[in-house]
Design an enzyme around this catalytic site. Structure first.
Site, PDB file in Angstrom:
ATOM      1  N   THR A 117       0.684  -1.114   0.299  1.00  0.00           N
ATOM      2  CA  THR A 117      -0.087  -0.411  -0.030  1.00  0.00           C
ATOM      3  C   THR A 117       1.216   1.215   0.229  1.00  0.00           C
ATOM      4  O   THR A 117       0.356   1.985  -0.324  1.00  0.00           O
ATOM      5  CB  THR A 117      -0.737   0.104   1.622  1.00  0.00           C
ATOM      6  N   GLY A 121       2.088   4.742  -0.749  1.00  0.00           N
ATOM      7  CA  GLY A 121       1.649   5.618  -1.485  1.00  0.00           C
ATOM      8  C   GLY A 121       0.786   5.709  -2.423  1.00  0.00           C
ATOM      9  O   GLY A 121       0.291   6.460  -2.909  1.00  0.00           O
ATOM     10  N   GLY A 158      -2.140   7.438  -0.909  1.00  0.00           N
ATOM     11  CA  GLY A 158      -2.264   8.587   0.244  1.00  0.00           C
ATOM     12  C   GLY A 158      -2.209   9.324  -1.697  1.00  0.00           C
ATOM     13  O   GLY A 158      -3.368  10.474  -1.959  1.00  0.00           O
TER      14      GLY A 158
END
Length: 284
Positions: free
Chosen positions: A222, A224, A226
């Site tokens: 997960t 990156g 955001g």
């Protein structure tokens, strides 16, 4: 025989963020995301980071003057239709960004208040948080905090454990900061469901809320997420989509990038930003 080439224009999206040497987050993730949306990526790099999927080793900030020069160079030649702001670790850099965006009349600003990396490393100084709130939040079309960041922005006195808590916190941030807030789920709370809270025409009314529910992809990779969601959202705004539709499109893009199952590195690995360009790898 000479061929005639037809010229074309496409919307540009400016990413103001830090560089990730491992390529999964920050400027690199934003460029990939913008390119995957068939838009033109522009950048103003706020910092260099030495990092990989296991953590951040070092951060080297750009000077405020250099960041301002980057923004000026972009706007005076290829003005962006939307702006994504990510990692900005110093108050002076934030001030420079705000001043130049105001001067250029920037629109469709998506602000991801990056405070910590996925690995847990802190990426912003304490004084920069106040500058972020006071100088950049008023310019933002929408801010996109995760739950940990939202709790910190609320002063650390609120903890989210339910969907109701998530919605109430989003509304509280709208009342406090006066801009739209997309409060992301995840972090072991409410799966992949995000809530948008928006200012109403009457400030005394409760903020208007909209839920965006997407399938949670079970993966440890997960890194990156955001950065990717916020830059995809900026792409939707650059394409002229209303905020709700831009969020839906961005969420669908992120879900596909996670579901593509890319597995790189020894820690929390990156996603496949280019999944839409490889039909054989698409997971329905």
């Amino acid at each position: 025989m000479r061929s005639t080439m037809q010229s074309k224009t496409i919307p540009a999206v400016l990413s103001i963020a830090g560089s990730d040497s491992s390529g999964g987050a920050g400027i690199q993730a934003d460029i990939k995301t913008i390119s995957a949306h068939h838009l033109f990526a522009e950048t103003a790099i706020t910092a260099l980071t030495a990092q990989n999927t296991c953590g951040v080793r070092a951060v080297l900030d750009a000077t405020p003057e250099f960041v301002a020069a980057e923004i000026d160079a972009v706007f005076e030649d290829i003005p962006p239709a939307a702006v994504k702001i990510g990692m900005v670790s110093q108050a002076a850099i934030i001030e420079a960004i705000a001043e130049r965006l105001e001067a250029w009349g920037a629109k469709n600003i998506v602000l991801d208040p990056v405070m910590m990396a996925t690995s847990g490393a802190r990426l912003i100084s304490e004084d920069a948080v106040d500058a972020l709130v006071n100088r950049l939040f008023p310019l933002a079309t929408v801010i996109t905090p995760n739950i940990l960041e939202a709790e910190a922005l609320a002063g650390g006195d609120v903890q989210v454990s339910t969907a109701h808590d998530q919605e109430e916190l989003a509304c509280a941030l709208v009342r406090r900061f006066g801009c739209a807030v997309l409060l992301k789920g995840g972090h072991n709370v409410n799966d992949a469901n995000d809530v948008l809270a928006e200012v109403t025409s009457n400030p005394e009314d409760r903020p208007r809320t909209t839920w965006f529910r997407h399938t949670r992809i079970e993966t440890e990779n997960t890194h990156g997420t955001g950065c990717t969601l916020s830059s995809a959202l900026a792409c939707g705004l650059a394409q002229g989509l209303p905020l709700d539709d831009a969020i839906d499109q961005a969420k669908a893009y992120l879900t596909g990038a996670l579901a593509a199952g890319l597995d790189l590195g020894h820690g929390s690995g990156p996603m496949d930003h280019m999944w839409q360009l490889a039909p054989s790898r698409i997971v329905s």
